[in-house]
Design a protein around this motif. Structure first.
Motif, PDB file in Angstrom:
ATOM      1  N   HIS A 173      33.601  43.206  23.080  1.00  0.00           N
ATOM      2  CA  HIS A 173      35.032  43.857  22.654  1.00  0.00           C
ATOM      3  C   HIS A 173      35.902  43.940  24.196  1.00  0.00           C
ATOM      4  O   HIS A 173      36.985  43.676  24.253  1.00  0.00           O
ATOM      5  CB  HIS A 173      34.930  45.117  21.887  1.00  0.00           C
ATOM      6  N   LEU A 174      35.004  44.524  25.177  1.00  0.00           N
ATOM      7  CA  LEU A 174      35.828  44.969  26.293  1.00  0.00           C
ATOM      8  C   LEU A 174      36.197  43.484  27.161  1.00  0.00           C
ATOM      9  O   LEU A 174      37.456  43.601  27.549  1.00  0.00           O
ATOM     10  CB  LEU A 174      34.968  45.549  27.124  1.00  0.00           C
ATOM     11  N   ARG A 175      35.459  42.474  27.089  1.00  0.00           N
ATOM     12  CA  ARG A 175      35.833  41.282  27.713  1.00  0.00           C
ATOM     13  C   ARG A 175      37.143  40.723  27.025  1.00  0.00           C
ATOM     14  O   ARG A 175      37.894  40.199  27.457  1.00  0.00           O
ATOM     15  CB  ARG A 175      34.797  40.564  27.614  1.00  0.00           C
ATOM     16  N   ASN A 176      37.052  40.892  25.591  1.00  0.00           N
ATOM     17  CA  ASN A 176      38.185  40.254  24.943  1.00  0.00           C
ATOM     18  C   ASN A 176      39.543  41.050  25.189  1.00  0.00           C
ATOM     19  O   ASN A 176      40.646  40.438  25.266  1.00  0.00           O
ATOM     20  CB  ASN A 176      37.949  40.487  23.330  1.00  0.00           C
ATOM     21  N   VAL A 177      39.262  42.453  25.360  1.00  0.00           N
ATOM     22  CA  VAL A 177      40.517  43.259  25.708  1.00  0.00           C
ATOM     23  C   VAL A 177      41.226  42.836  27.121  1.00  0.00           C
ATOM     24  O   VAL A 177      42.234  42.712  27.325  1.00  0.00           O
ATOM     25  CB  VAL A 177      40.060  44.750  25.872  1.00  0.00           C
ATOM     26  N   PHE A 178      40.166  42.620  28.041  1.00  0.00           N
ATOM     27  CA  PHE A 178      40.533  42.043  29.304  1.00  0.00           C
ATOM     28  C   PHE A 178      41.427  40.844  29.251  1.00  0.00           C
ATOM     29  O   PHE A 178      42.618  40.744  29.827  1.00  0.00           O
ATOM     30  CB  PHE A 178      39.316  41.966  30.420  1.00  0.00           C
ATOM     31  N   GLY A 179      40.923  39.836  28.444  1.00  0.00           N
ATOM     32  CA  GLY A 179      41.680  38.650  28.146  1.00  0.00           C
ATOM     33  C   GLY A 179      42.904  38.920  27.696  1.00  0.00           C
ATOM     34  O   GLY A 179      43.884  37.910  28.210  1.00  0.00           O
ATOM     35  N   LYS A 180      43.090  39.597  26.566  1.00  0.00           N
ATOM     36  CA  LYS A 180      44.307  39.719  25.979  1.00  0.00           C
ATOM     37  C   LYS A 180      45.430  40.549  26.499  1.00  0.00           C
ATOM     38  O   LYS A 180      46.255  40.236  26.478  1.00  0.00           O
ATOM     39  CB  LYS A 180      44.076  40.119  24.531  1.00  0.00           C
ATOM     40  N   THR A 181      44.969  41.530  27.308  1.00  0.00           N
ATOM     41  CA  THR A 181      45.785  42.317  28.256  1.00  0.00           C
ATOM     42  C   THR A 181      45.951  41.844  29.501  1.00  0.00           C
ATOM     43  O   THR A 181      46.776  42.652  30.242  1.00  0.00           O
ATOM     44  CB  THR A 181      45.466  43.957  28.279  1.00  0.00           C
ATOM     45  N   SER A 182      45.669  40.617  30.007  1.00  0.00           N
ATOM     46  CA  SER A 182      45.514  39.984  31.318  1.00  0.00           C
ATOM     47  C   SER A 182      45.180  41.088  32.523  1.00  0.00           C
ATOM     48  O   SER A 182      45.693  41.086  33.481  1.00  0.00           O
ATOM     49  CB  SER A 182      46.983  39.859  31.552  1.00  0.00           C
ATOM     50  N   THR A 183      44.092  41.873  31.991  1.00  0.00           N
ATOM     51  CA  THR A 183      43.420  42.734  32.942  1.00  0.00           C
ATOM     52  C   THR A 183      42.037  42.296  33.621  1.00  0.00           C
ATOM     53  O   THR A 183      41.564  41.539  32.660  1.00  0.00           O
ATOM     54  CB  THR A 183      43.550  44.224  32.667  1.00  0.00           C
ATOM     55  N   HIS A 184      41.752  42.935  34.440  1.00  0.00           N
ATOM     56  CA  HIS A 184      40.344  42.422  34.864  1.00  0.00           C
ATOM     57  C   HIS A 184      39.313  43.344  35.149  1.00  0.00           C
ATOM     58  O   HIS A 184      37.966  43.251  35.060  1.00  0.00           O
ATOM     59  CB  HIS A 184      40.399  41.720  36.232  1.00  0.00           C
ATOM     60  N   ARG A 185      39.670  44.821  35.161  1.00  0.00           N
ATOM     61  CA  ARG A 185      38.610  45.676  35.243  1.00  0.00           C
ATOM     62  C   ARG A 185      39.054  46.626  34.427  1.00  0.00           C
ATOM     63  O   ARG A 185      40.458  47.096  34.144  1.00  0.00           O
ATOM     64  CB  ARG A 185      38.213  46.161  36.643  1.00  0.00           C
ATOM     65  N   GLN A 186      38.317  48.042  34.367  1.00  0.00           N
ATOM     66  CA  GLN A 186      38.418  49.325  33.550  1.00  0.00           C
ATOM     67  C   GLN A 186      39.856  49.825  34.113  1.00  0.00           C
ATOM     68  O   GLN A 186      40.528  50.417  33.439  1.00  0.00           O
ATOM     69  CB  GLN A 186      37.495  50.002  33.405  1.00  0.00           C
ATOM     70  N   ALA A 187      39.807  49.831  35.556  1.00  0.00           N
ATOM     71  CA  ALA A 187      40.823  50.530  36.107  1.00  0.00           C
ATOM     72  C   ALA A 187      42.335  49.959  35.769  1.00  0.00           C
ATOM     73  O   ALA A 187      43.274  50.817  35.714  1.00  0.00           O
ATOM     74  CB  ALA A 187      40.531  50.631  37.607  1.00  0.00           C
ATOM     75  N   ASP A 188      42.291  48.783  35.837  1.00  0.00           N
ATOM     76  CA  ASP A 188      43.612  47.883  35.444  1.00  0.00           C
ATOM     77  C   ASP A 188      43.950  48.116  34.018  1.00  0.00           C
ATOM     78  O   ASP A 188      45.107  48.407  33.876  1.00  0.00           O
ATOM     79  CB  ASP A 188      43.356  46.371  35.617  1.00  0.00           C
ATOM     80  N   LEU A 189      42.907  48.163  33.247  1.00  0.00           N
ATOM     81  CA  LEU A 189      43.244  48.528  31.680  1.00  0.00           C
ATOM     82  C   LEU A 189      43.824  50.220  31.887  1.00  0.00           C
ATOM     83  O   LEU A 189      44.750  50.355  30.814  1.00  0.00           O
ATOM     84  CB  LEU A 189      41.950  48.397  30.965  1.00  0.00           C
ATOM     85  N   LEU A 190      43.232  50.773  32.510  1.00  0.00           N
ATOM     86  CA  LEU A 190      43.703  52.264  32.275  1.00  0.00           C
ATOM     87  C   LEU A 190      45.032  52.344  32.677  1.00  0.00           C
ATOM     88  O   LEU A 190      46.083  53.320  32.221  1.00  0.00           O
ATOM     89  CB  LEU A 190      42.696  53.198  33.158  1.00  0.00           C
ATOM     90  N   LYS A 191      45.539  51.745  33.803  1.00  0.00           N
ATOM     91  CA  LYS A 191      46.771  51.805  34.314  1.00  0.00           C
ATOM     92  C   LYS A 191      47.591  51.018  33.229  1.00  0.00           C
ATOM     93  O   LYS A 191      48.834  51.709  33.187  1.00  0.00           O
ATOM     94  CB  LYS A 191      47.032  50.911  35.778  1.00  0.00           C
ATOM     95  N   LEU A 192      47.523  50.024  32.499  1.00  0.00           N
ATOM     96  CA  LEU A 192      48.166  49.633  31.568  1.00  0.00           C
ATOM     97  C   LEU A 192      48.275  50.661  30.310  1.00  0.00           C
ATOM     98  O   LEU A 192      49.780  50.882  30.040  1.00  0.00           O
ATOM     99  CB  LEU A 192      47.362  48.335  31.043  1.00  0.00           C
ATOM    100  N   LEU A 193      47.176  51.306  30.066  1.00  0.00           N
ATOM    101  CA  LEU A 193      47.641  52.654  28.875  1.00  0.00           C
ATOM    102  C   LEU A 193      48.391  53.486  29.401  1.00  0.00           C
ATOM    103  O   LEU A 193      48.977  54.198  28.659  1.00  0.00           O
ATOM    104  CB  LEU A 193      46.146  53.002  28.527  1.00  0.00           C
TER     105      LEU A 193
END
Length: 383
Positions: free
Chosen positions: A357-377
């Motif tokens: 699921h996390l890999r799918n989230v990275f792909g759909k949000t154009s992020t590459h790691r958890q830190a980038d995803l957190l910045k987005l949120l």
């Protein structure tokens, strides 16, 4: 040691934090100072497509491309660091301390990557070990051939000292990585960050706070300002987080102490054990354009409000990025933090399912790691 060259190099390291185009030149100067023909500053477990980077001096292009495809996953020395428990911030070692010479020579890693490049010896320093969500693993490697002399203890010490300066500079750079670096020295650039950002002077007085920090002050449940006896505003945690106050103030003091000037990360948990926020304190060097005043360098304080980010509704993530409900749950779970096993357990799924699921989230949000995803949120949380 060439003290004049060392001082000039340290200055260039901090300049490169704000102008990343300088990093290749910095690596070249590191190699020259260490009397070595090759050097590399790189993310040992992250290739550039996954958010990593490689700055190399005198490394053939073909071998570099092969390393990025293969070596990053088969690095014999990184495996040894992990196995020995030495993959820790600030550790500096030589290749002979990690892998016996005979084992190195018999490995495909040496035959395919080192031998064609003329590499036989290495002195490596761990800048970031990857344990901090916001800082990817970063290492510095200085290379010699078997025809060159072994690294002496004095040369290993030079690398160890450089690693400390690189950690401070790169720590600042990563926090500003989502901005155009040529405008990173302006307060307008700091206003664009989703995290709360404050500049404090050498006395600990807050002299600048961005919009996100002001919102945190208004809420008064994470950080607060307190006026001291000389009329300056000092930074404190909210009363409900008082058990973390000592660690928070210690991080500030260490950053402001010119003899220490160390970066600190302080995770702050609420009463329910869930992270309320994460605070990063980054010392400002004298060369930094962020200097609070002309009397002292001061520090930058980053406050990541995890509670607000965790409150983003799954429906909004599903609508904005096309996530499934399960993927939206994984995204918000990243905000709560913890090892993958713990996050998967809180959702009641297996680690493999969580990672899928996390890999799918990275792909759909154009992020590459958890830190980038957190910045987005975080950015969504302050819209």
């Amino acid at each position: 040691m060439d003290f004049f060259g060392y001082d000039d190099l340290v200055h260039e390291i901090y300049a490169a934090a704000l102008e990343p185009i300088r990093w290749p030149d910095v690596v070249m100067q590191i190699a020259a100072l260490c009397r070595s023909p090759r050097a590399m500053l790189f993310t040992p477990t992250l290739a550039p497509p996954q958010g990593g980077f490689t700055h190399a001096f005198n490394m053939p292009v073909a071998e570099m491309e092969l390393w990025m495809k293969k070596g990053i996953h088969e690095d014999l020395l990184v495996e040894a660091l992990v196995r020995k428990g030495w993959l820790k911030d600030g550790i500096t070692v030589t290749g002979d301390e990690l892998v016996p010479r005979a084992q190195l020579l018999a490995s495909s890693f040496y035959r395919d990557l080192w031998q064609p490049t003329g590499i036989g010896r290495v002195c490596a320093g761990i800048i970031f070990d990857g344990s901090d969500l916001y800082l990817p693993p970063v290492a510095l490697s200085v290379y010699r051939s078997f025809d060159d002399p072994d690294f002496r203890s004095e040369e290993v010490e030079v690398v160890r000292r450089l690693v400390k300066h690189l950690a401070r500079a790169l720590g600042l750079m990563f926090h500003l990585s989502d901005l155009a670096f040529r405008v990173a020295a302006t307060t307008a650039a700091l206003e664009r960050l989703a995290a709360g950002v404050l500049v404090v002077n050498q006395h600990g007085h807050v002299v600048f706070s961005n919009h996100a920090a002001k919102r945190l002050f208004c809420r008064e449940n994470v950080v607060q300002l307190r006026v001291d006896g000389v009329g300056g505003a000092l930074l404190n945690l909210a009363p409900r987080l008082k058990k973390h106050e000592r660690a928070f103030q210690d991080a500030l003091l260490r950053a402001l102490d010119p003899l220490q000037a160390t970066m600190r990360t302080v995770p702050i948990l609420g009463d329910d054990g869930i992270p309320a926020c994460v605070v990063h304190v980054v010392p400002l060097m004298e060369e930094s354009p962020f200097r609070a005043n002309q009397e002292g360098a001061g520090a930058l304080v980053f406050v990541y409000d995890l509670e607000s980010a965790a409150e983003i509704s799954p429906d909004r993530l599903m609508s904005l990025y096309g996530l499934t409900r399960a993927e939206a749950g994984v995204a918000t779970e990243v905000v709560r933090g913890g090892p993958t096993e713990v996050m998967a357990g809180r959702l009641g799924v297996s680690v493999n399912t969580f990672n899928t699921h996390l890999r799918n989230v990275f792909g759909k949000t154009s992020t590459h790691r958890q830190a980038d995803l957190l910045k987005l949120l975080l950015a969504l949380a302050v819209d």
